[in-house]
Write an enzyme that holds these catalytic residues in place. Structure first.
Site, PDB file in Angstrom:
ATOM      1  N   GLY A   1       0.837  -1.210   0.000  1.00  0.00           N
ATOM      2  CA  GLY A   1       0.000   0.000   0.000  1.00  0.00           C
ATOM      3  C   GLY A   1       0.863   1.247   0.000  1.00  0.00           C
TER       4      GLY A   1
ATOM      5  N   ARG B   1       1.495  -4.940  -5.644  1.00  0.00           N
ATOM      6  CA  ARG B   1       1.370  -6.181  -4.878  1.00  0.00           C
ATOM      7  C   ARG B   1       1.745  -7.276  -5.876  1.00  0.00           C
ATOM      8  NH1 ARG B   1      -2.696  -3.188  -1.768  1.00  0.00           N
ATOM      9  NH2 ARG B   1      -1.802  -3.185   0.319  1.00  0.00           N
TER      10      ARG B   1
ATOM     11  N   ASP C   1       4.194  -4.327   6.578  1.00  0.00           N
ATOM     12  CA  ASP C   1       4.681  -5.610   7.102  1.00  0.00           C
ATOM     13  C   ASP C   1       4.668  -6.723   6.046  1.00  0.00           C
ATOM     14  OD1 ASP C   1       1.944  -5.672   7.136  1.00  0.00           O
ATOM     15  OD2 ASP C   1       1.765  -6.638   9.094  1.00  0.00           O
TER      16      ASP C   1
ATOM     17  N   THR D   1       3.559   3.187   5.641  1.00  0.00           N
ATOM     18  CA  THR D   1       2.144   2.795   5.634  1.00  0.00           C
ATOM     19  C   THR D   1       1.378   3.806   6.474  1.00  0.00           C
ATOM     20  OG1 THR D   1       0.535   1.209   6.507  1.00  0.00           O
ATOM     21  CG2 THR D   1       2.715   1.108   7.468  1.00  0.00           C
TER      22      THR D   1
ATOM     23  N   ASP E   1      -1.154   3.241   8.248  1.00  0.00           N
ATOM     24  CA  ASP E   1      -1.845   2.623   9.390  1.00  0.00           C
ATOM     25  C   ASP E   1      -1.110   2.694  10.725  1.00  0.00           C
ATOM     26  OD1 ASP E   1      -3.950   1.933   7.777  1.00  0.00           O
ATOM     27  OD2 ASP E   1      -3.146  -0.039   7.272  1.00  0.00           O
TER      28      ASP E   1
ATOM     29  N   ASP F   1       0.863   0.626  12.003  1.00  0.00           N
ATOM     30  CA  ASP F   1       0.696  -0.651  12.709  1.00  0.00           C
ATOM     31  C   ASP F   1       1.961  -1.503  12.698  1.00  0.00           C
ATOM     32  OD1 ASP F   1       0.674  -1.081  10.009  1.00  0.00           O
ATOM     33  OD2 ASP F   1      -1.005  -2.467  10.001  1.00  0.00           O
TER      34      ASP F   1
ATOM     35  N   ARG G   1      -7.679  -1.498   8.876  1.00  0.00           N
ATOM     36  CA  ARG G   1      -8.348  -2.802   8.869  1.00  0.00           C
ATOM     37  C   ARG G   1      -8.017  -3.596  10.132  1.00  0.00           C
ATOM     38  NH1 ARG G   1      -6.818  -4.658   3.362  1.00  0.00           N
ATOM     39  NH2 ARG G   1      -7.563  -2.731   2.473  1.00  0.00           N
TER      40      ARG G   1
HETATM   41  P1  ADP Z   1       2.159  -4.090   2.706  1.00  0.00           P
HETATM   42  O1  ADP Z   1       3.629  -4.044   2.544  1.00  0.00           O
HETATM   43  O2  ADP Z   1       1.546  -2.749   2.518  1.00  0.00           O
HETATM   44  O3  ADP Z   1       1.751  -4.786   4.016  1.00  0.00           O
HETATM   45  P2  ADP Z   1       1.297  -6.468   1.158  1.00  0.00           P
HETATM   46  O4  ADP Z   1       0.846  -7.233   2.353  1.00  0.00           O
HETATM   47  O5  ADP Z   1       0.389  -6.439  -0.024  1.00  0.00           O
HETATM   48  O6  ADP Z   1       1.565  -4.928   1.488  1.00  0.00           O
HETATM   49  O7  ADP Z   1       2.723  -7.038   0.708  1.00  0.00           O
HETATM   50  C1  ADP Z   1       3.407  -6.483  -0.382  1.00  0.00           C
HETATM   51  C2  ADP Z   1       4.052  -7.561  -1.223  1.00  0.00           C
HETATM   52  O8  ADP Z   1       5.053  -8.235  -0.457  1.00  0.00           O
HETATM   53  C3  ADP Z   1       3.137  -8.658  -1.696  1.00  0.00           C
HETATM   54  O9  ADP Z   1       2.384  -8.288  -2.823  1.00  0.00           O
HETATM   55  C4  ADP Z   1       4.151  -9.750  -2.054  1.00  0.00           C
HETATM   56  O10 ADP Z   1       4.739  -9.503  -3.308  1.00  0.00           O
HETATM   57  C5  ADP Z   1       5.220  -9.559  -0.986  1.00  0.00           C
HETATM   58  N1  ADP Z   1       5.020 -10.552   0.084  1.00  0.00           N
HETATM   59  C6  ADP Z   1       4.228 -10.466   1.169  1.00  0.00           C
HETATM   60  N2  ADP Z   1       4.289 -11.600   1.915  1.00  0.00           N
HETATM   61  C7  ADP Z   1       5.138 -12.440   1.263  1.00  0.00           C
HETATM   62  C8  ADP Z   1       5.639 -13.762   1.500  1.00  0.00           C
HETATM   63  N3  ADP Z   1       5.267 -14.467   2.568  1.00  0.00           N
HETATM   64  N4  ADP Z   1       6.516 -14.283   0.610  1.00  0.00           N
HETATM   65  C9  ADP Z   1       6.916 -13.581  -0.468  1.00  0.00           C
HETATM   66  N5  ADP Z   1       6.481 -12.340  -0.743  1.00  0.00           N
HETATM   67  C10 ADP Z   1       5.606 -11.763   0.077  1.00  0.00           C
END
Ligand code: ADP
Length: 328
Positions: A16, A77, A108, A131, A133, A135, A177
């Site tokens: 995000g 993502r 995270d 982010t 949030d 969090d 969320r």
């Molecule tokens: P944010 O960083 O805002 O929490 P996401 O949860 O969408 O956003 O995570 C961003 C990207 O990080 C995901 O689209 C994916 O490419 C990568 N990612 C997240 N978790 C994993 C994982 N367990 N293994 C590999 N890549 C991951």
């Protein structure tokens, strides 16, 4: 990797987006320039690493972005990065372009991805928390949070103007969320009658009695701020339940949504992003890896990525009391 072996740092924004990500990229690139390191911008998060979408950056490539919302490198993502094949392609890109270390600006989820990649290929990396949030464990504030709060209270102030003119009760949903930081702080900052967050077990009875109390005390309008992740129900369900209980109330709902993610970063976010960007480059040159650069009590602190992912920032109980005391 020892201090001297890092010559080129790749930087990406992932997950995000948040206001201040551009400011953080700028700080990374300028810190690289200061320490005579090469910096490479990776476009569209982990997808750019997989598809070799890279561009060399220098101090001038990051001009005029300190104040721009979003991220000029774009965020994504990436489903492919969740696969072994995807991460292998990402590693090939890193090798072909002689990238020695990565700086990951994101939430995270992005850190989880970086951590998996580190375990497989051992490429040093440092995370920067970006982010809205707030969090993420290991930092008092994440980049974008302060801007989102300011956007939220500006919007709520405007809604209050119309609420007061018509004796209305407004239910306003803000982002969060899993976390109520935006709701709690924007609720206090905008004088909400009630604030509903996932970290606190709420009940309809308490909500109704709070609204009743406000009416008896002479208020002719009320604002209820609800975090996206509120467990009692979403903002529409809460508004409907309230209408059933108080059929005379003129109730409206506003979902602030993505306006909270956009806009020019606040000064707090710009300073935070600038400090964390530099800290991440310095951390890598000092041999740190698999950590997140954060700010605690106004000092730069590095927290292991594992902790940053697994632990959670607690809501400050004092703030909940502040909200209660002021809602009368
Ligand atoms: P944010 O960083 O805002 O929490 P996401 O949860 O969408 O956003 O995570 C961003 C990207 O990080 C995901 O689209 C994916 O490419 C990568 N990612 C997240 N978790 C994993 C994982 N367990 N293994 C590999 N890549 C991951």
């Amino acid at each position: 990797m020892s201090k001297s072996s890092i010559k080129t740092i790749g930087v990406l924004t992932s997950g995000g987006d948040a206001p201040g990500m551009n400011t953080a990229i700028r700080a990374v690139v300028r810190a690289c320039s200061y320490y005579n390191l090469n910096s490479i911008g990776i476009r569209e998060g982990y997808d750019g690493l997989i598809n070799n979408q890279l561009s060399k950056l220098d101090a001038r490539s990051v001009k005029y972005i300190i104040n721009r919302g979003g991220t000029f490198l774009k965020s994504a993502r990436s489903d492919e990065f969740r696969t072994k094949e995807g991460r292998m392609k990402a590693y090939q890109t890193i090798q072909e372009n002689e990238i020695d270390a990565l700086i990951i600006i994101g939430g995270d989820g992005s850190f989880r991805g970086a951590s998996v990649f580190y375990e497989e290929y051992g490429i040093p990396f440092i995370g920067i928390p970006g982010t809205i949030d707030n969090d993420i464990f290991g930092t008092d504030y994440t980049i974008g949070y302060d801007t989102a709060l300011n956007t939220a209270i500006e919007a709520i102030d405007r809604i209050r103007d119309t609420a007061t003119s018509h004796n209305r009760v407004f239910f306003i949903e803000v982002m969060g969320r899993d976390a109520g930081f935006i709701a709690l702080n924007s609720g206090i900052g905008s004088g909400a009658q009630d604030i509903l967050i996932p970290e606190v077990k709420d009940s309809l009875e308490e909500l109704f009695s709070s609204l009743e109390k406000s009416e008896i005390s002479g208020k002719n309008s009320s604002v209820v701020v609800v975090a996206e992740g509120e467990e009692l129900g979403n903002v529409y369900e809460l508004a409907n339940a309230t209408k059933e209980h108080f059929p005379d109330y003129d109730i409206r709902v506003t979902v602030l949504g993505h306006i909270q993610r956009g806009g020019s970063p606040s000064c707090m976010d710009r300073v935070l992003a600038s400090r964390l960007g530099i800290a991440a480059v310095e951390g890598l040159t000092e041999g740190k890896t698999n950590v997140m650069a954060g700010l605690q009590s106004n000092k730069i602190v590095f927290t292991s990525i594992e902790e940053a992912i697994k632990k959670h920032n607690e809501i400050d109980k004092e703030l909940i009391k502040v909200a209660e005391i002021l809602a009368r």
